[in-house]
Design a protein around this motif. Structure first.
Motif, PDB file in Angstrom:
ATOM      1  N   CYS A  21       0.825  -1.210   0.000  1.00 32.09           N
ATOM      2  CA  CYS A  21       0.000   0.000   0.000  1.00 32.09           C
ATOM      3  C   CYS A  21       0.856   1.254   0.000  1.00 32.09           C
ATOM      4  N   SER A  22       1.970   1.224   0.718  1.00 33.54           N
ATOM      5  CA  SER A  22       2.836   2.402   0.784  1.00 33.54           C
ATOM      6  C   SER A  22       3.445   2.719  -0.583  1.00 33.54           C
ATOM      7  N   LEU A  23       3.942   1.698  -1.281  1.00 38.70           N
ATOM      8  CA  LEU A  23       4.527   1.929  -2.602  1.00 38.70           C
ATOM      9  C   LEU A  23       3.488   2.447  -3.590  1.00 38.70           C
TER      10      LEU A  23
ATOM     11  N   ILE B 163      14.425   0.543  13.581  1.00 30.63           N
ATOM     12  CA  ILE B 163      15.595   0.186  12.779  1.00 30.63           C
ATOM     13  C   ILE B 163      15.585   0.933  11.453  1.00 30.63           C
ATOM     14  N   MET B 164      14.421   0.987  10.811  1.00 31.08           N
ATOM     15  CA  MET B 164      14.313   1.686   9.526  1.00 31.08           C
ATOM     16  C   MET B 164      14.628   3.172   9.688  1.00 31.08           C
ATOM     17  N   TYR B 165      14.120   3.771  10.759  1.00 29.42           N
ATOM     18  CA  TYR B 165      14.353   5.205  10.958  1.00 29.42           C
ATOM     19  C   TYR B 165      15.813   5.497  11.265  1.00 29.42           C
ATOM     20  N   VAL B 166      16.482   4.616  11.991  1.00 29.94           N
ATOM     21  CA  VAL B 166      17.900   4.830  12.308  1.00 29.94           C
ATOM     22  C   VAL B 166      18.733   4.926  11.038  1.00 29.94           C
ATOM     23  N   PHE B 167      18.447   4.077  10.052  1.00 27.82           N
ATOM     24  CA  PHE B 167      19.244   4.054   8.829  1.00 27.82           C
ATOM     25  C   PHE B 167      18.818   5.133   7.832  1.00 27.82           C
ATOM     26  N   LEU B 168      17.577   5.602   7.926  1.00 30.38           N
ATOM     27  CA  LEU B 168      17.081   6.568   6.939  1.00 30.38           C
ATOM     28  C   LEU B 168      16.828   7.940   7.537  1.00 30.38           C
ATOM     29  N   GLN B 169      17.321   8.179   8.742  1.00 30.34           N
ATOM     30  CA  GLN B 169      17.031   9.441   9.434  1.00 30.34           C
ATOM     31  C   GLN B 169      17.524  10.655   8.646  1.00 30.34           C
ATOM     32  N   LYS B 170      18.733  10.583   8.116  1.00 27.03           N
ATOM     33  CA  LYS B 170      19.307  11.717   7.396  1.00 27.03           C
ATOM     34  C   LYS B 170      18.462  12.076   6.185  1.00 27.03           C
ATOM     35  N   HIS B 171      18.101  11.075   5.377  1.00 24.48           N
ATOM     36  CA  HIS B 171      17.312  11.326   4.175  1.00 24.48           C
ATOM     37  C   HIS B 171      15.914  11.805   4.535  1.00 24.48           C
ATOM     38  N   PHE B 172      15.371  11.271   5.624  1.00 32.53           N
ATOM     39  CA  PHE B 172      14.037  11.665   6.062  1.00 32.53           C
ATOM     40  C   PHE B 172      14.021  13.144   6.465  1.00 32.53           C
ATOM     41  N   THR B 173      15.027  13.573   7.222  1.00 36.68           N
ATOM     42  CA  THR B 173      15.106  14.969   7.652  1.00 36.68           C
ATOM     43  C   THR B 173      15.290  15.901   6.462  1.00 36.68           C
ATOM     44  N   GLU B 174      16.138  15.508   5.506  1.00 36.15           N
ATOM     45  CA  GLU B 174      16.339  16.330   4.313  1.00 36.15           C
ATOM     46  C   GLU B 174      15.054  16.448   3.514  1.00 36.15           C
ATOM     47  N   GLY B 175      14.299  15.365   3.431  1.00 40.01           N
ATOM     48  CA  GLY B 175      13.044  15.403   2.687  1.00 40.01           C
ATOM     49  C   GLY B 175      12.032  16.322   3.328  1.00 40.01           C
ATOM     50  N   ILE B 176      11.968  16.318   4.660  1.00 44.92           N
ATOM     51  CA  ILE B 176      11.049  17.202   5.371  1.00 44.92           C
ATOM     52  C   ILE B 176      11.417  18.663   5.114  1.00 44.92           C
ATOM     53  N   GLU B 177      12.717  18.970   5.164  1.00 48.16           N
ATOM     54  CA  GLU B 177      13.153  20.350   4.966  1.00 48.16           C
ATOM     55  C   GLU B 177      12.878  20.827   3.548  1.00 48.16           C
ATOM     56  N   ARG B 178      13.108  19.972   2.576  1.00 51.00           N
ATOM     57  CA  ARG B 178      12.944  20.385   1.177  1.00 51.00           C
ATOM     58  C   ARG B 178      11.494  20.388   0.730  1.00 51.00           C
TER      59      ARG B 178
ATOM     60  N   PHE C 248       7.171   7.979   1.591  1.00 50.76           N
ATOM     61  CA  PHE C 248       7.172   6.529   1.806  1.00 50.76           C
ATOM     62  C   PHE C 248       7.300   6.197   3.289  1.00 50.76           C
ATOM     63  N   LEU C 249       8.185   6.888   3.999  1.00 53.76           N
ATOM     64  CA  LEU C 249       8.357   6.634   5.430  1.00 53.76           C
ATOM     65  C   LEU C 249       7.093   6.993   6.195  1.00 53.76           C
TER      66      LEU C 249
ATOM     67  N   GLY D 299      -4.063  12.823   1.832  1.00 56.63           N
ATOM     68  CA  GLY D 299      -4.133  14.263   1.603  1.00 56.63           C
ATOM     69  C   GLY D 299      -2.848  14.972   1.972  1.00 56.63           C
ATOM     70  N   LEU D 300      -2.248  14.601   3.110  1.00 54.75           N
ATOM     71  CA  LEU D 300      -0.990  15.208   3.530  1.00 54.75           C
ATOM     72  C   LEU D 300       0.125  14.873   2.556  1.00 54.75           C
ATOM     73  N   MET D 301       0.140  13.656   2.039  1.00 56.88           N
ATOM     74  CA  MET D 301       1.193  13.258   1.106  1.00 56.88           C
ATOM     75  C   MET D 301       1.066  14.006  -0.216  1.00 56.88           C
ATOM     76  N   ILE D 302      -0.166  14.202  -0.679  1.00 54.47           N
ATOM     77  CA  ILE D 302      -0.369  14.996  -1.893  1.00 54.47           C
ATOM     78  C   ILE D 302       0.132  16.416  -1.670  1.00 54.47           C
ATOM     79  N   PHE D 303      -0.161  16.968  -0.495  1.00 55.27           N
ATOM     80  CA  PHE D 303       0.269  18.330  -0.187  1.00 55.27           C
ATOM     81  C   PHE D 303       1.794  18.434  -0.153  1.00 55.27           C
ATOM     82  N   ILE D 304       2.460  17.428   0.376  1.00 53.46           N
ATOM     83  CA  ILE D 304       3.932  17.430   0.398  1.00 53.46           C
ATOM     84  C   ILE D 304       4.487  17.472  -1.016  1.00 53.46           C
TER      85      ILE D 304
END
Length: 331
Positions: free
Chosen positions: A120-122, A311-326, A242-243, A194-199
Motif C-alpha cells: 500500500c505504501s509503494l 531500525i528503519m528510521y535509524v538508517f534513513l534518518q538523514k534522508h528523512f530529515t532532508e526530505g522534510i526540509e525540502r 514513503f516513510l 491528503g498530507l502526502m499529496i500536499f507534500i
C-alpha cells in the motif's frame, strides 16, 4: 612551549582588548541602554539552564516508555514483584520474547503486515506523487475545488467516511481481502493521502519550471517529463512520503479492524494483546488476569511491533530529515 605561551598571551591580550572596548561602549550608553544590555546578559546566562530542563523533560517523556519497555521485555515475571529491581533486570532472559512471538504468531503476522504495509505504501507514493505533480504544474477546470477536497482529506478524520466505505466494499464482496486497503491507495485516497499529496505539491512547486521546458523542447510529453526529469529530482520527497506511509500503515488498527475479521496484523495483535496472551499462555482467553501479571509479555509485544520502524528510521534518518526540509513542511 614558547609557541604555546605566545598563543596564550595573544588570546589574553585579545580578551583584554575586547573587554576594554565593551567597557568603553558601556561608558557611552544611556541608563536605558545599560539596563537592556544587563537584561540581555542575564537572559544569555540563564537560557542554557532552561534549555537543558526543556530538552531533559522532552527526553524523559519520549524515552521513558521505551526504556521501560526494553527493561520489561528481557526480565522474568518474578522481577516485576521484586521492589529492588528498577531498570536493570535481576534475571535476564529471552524466553519472554520467544513466548510472545509464538503467542502473536510472529511469522504469519509479520508477513501479513509487510504485505499490506509495503504494498500500500509503494502504491500510495506513486498515486499521490502523480496527483501532487498535476496540482503543482497544470491548470484545469475545477482545480480549486479538487484542491479543497485534498485539504478536506487532511482535516476530516477517516472515521467519518469509514461506514460508506464499508458499505461499498461489502456490496463488492471485498471485506476480509487486501483490496480494501489497496484500492484506496491506488486512487490516492489511502491513509493520510491528503498530507502526502500536499507534500508533493509543495516540493514540485519549488522545482524550476525551466527543467520541464527543456524536456518539452527535447520532445518529451508530460508523463515522460515527470518520470525522467521530476522523479529523479524529487527522490528525497518520495522517501519522506514513503516513510510516513509505512509508519501510518504499520500502526493502523482502526481501519484494518473495520475491514478484516480474519486477517492478522501486528497492530491488530497489539490492540487485542491481553486476549491473545491469555489464550496462548493460559489456554483461556476469557480468564481474568491482572494487567501486572501480563506486563512483561505486553511490553515484549510492543517492542517487537515497533522494532522494525525504529531500525528503519535509524538508517534513513538523514534522508528523512532532508526530505522534510525540502518539502516545505518546516520553515
Amino acid at each position: 612551549m614558547s609557541k604555546l605561551k605566545n598563543v596564550v598571551d595573544e588570546r589574553l591580550k585579545l580578551r583584554k582588548t575586547e573587554k576594554e572596548k565593551m567597557a568603553e561602549r558601556r561608558a557611552l550608553m544611556t541608563k536605558e541602554q545599560l539596563a537592556y544590555v544587563k537584561r540581555k546578559d542575564a537572559i544569555e546566562k540563564i537560557w542554557p539552564f532552561f534549555r537543558f530542563l526543556i530538552l531533559f523533560g522532552l527526553c524523559f517523556v519520549i524515552l521513558y516508555p521505551l526504556i521501560f519497555m526494553i527493561s520489561c521485555a528481557f526480565r522474568e515475571q518474578v522481577d516485576m514483584n521484586d521492589p529492588t529491581v528498577m531498570w536493570i533486570p535481576r534475571h535476564l532472559t529471552l524466553d519472554v520474547i520467544k513466548e510472545t512471538a509464538q503467542a502473536i504468531e510472529l511469522d504469519k503476522t509479520l508477513w501479513n503486515t509487510v504485505k499490506l504495509n509495503i504494498g500500500c505504501s509503494l502504491i500510495q507514493v506513486v498515486t499521490t506523487s502523480i496527483t501532487g505533480y498535476g496540482f503543482a504544474r497544470f491548470k484545469f477546470k475545477g482545480k480549486n475545488i479538487f484542491f479543497g477536497i485534498v485539504i478536506l482529506m487532511i482535516l476530516v478524520p477517516p472515521q467519518v467516511i469509514l461506514l460508506p466505505q464499508y458499505d461499498q466494499f461489502m456490496s463488492l464482496k471485498l471485506i476480509n481481502t487486501a483490496w480494501t486497503m489497496y484500492l484506496p491507495a491506488m486512487t490516492a485516497n489511502g491513509l493520510r493521502a491528503g498530507l502526502m499529496i500536499f507534500i508533493f505539491i509543495q516540493f514540485f512547486k519549488g522545482l524550476p519550471k525551466e527543467l520541464e521546458d527543456a524536456a518539452y523542447l527535447d520532445g518529451c510529453g508530460p508523463f515522460k517529463t515527470f518520470v525522467t526529469i521530476m522523479v529523479p529530482n524529487a527522490l528525497s520527497s518520495f522517501l519522506t512520503v514513503f516513510l510516513f506511509s509505512v509508519v501510518w500503515y504499520w500502526n493502523d488498527y482502526y481501519v484494518c479492524n473495520s475491514f478484516f475479521n480474519t486477517n492478522k496484523t501486528l497492530a491488530l495483535m497489539i490492540k487485542n494483546i491481553s486476549t491473545v496472551l491469555k489464550g496462548a499462555l493460559f489456554n483461556d482467553a476469557s480468564l481474568q488476569v491482572s494487567t501486572r501479571e501480563l506486563v512483561v509479555w505486553t511490553q515484549a509485544a510492543c517492542l517487537i511491533s515497533i522494532a522494525p520502524m525504529l531500525i528503519m528510521y535509524v538508517f534513513l534518518q538523514k534522508h528523512f530529515t532532508e526530505g522534510i526540509e525540502r518539502s516545505g513542511l518546516v520553515g
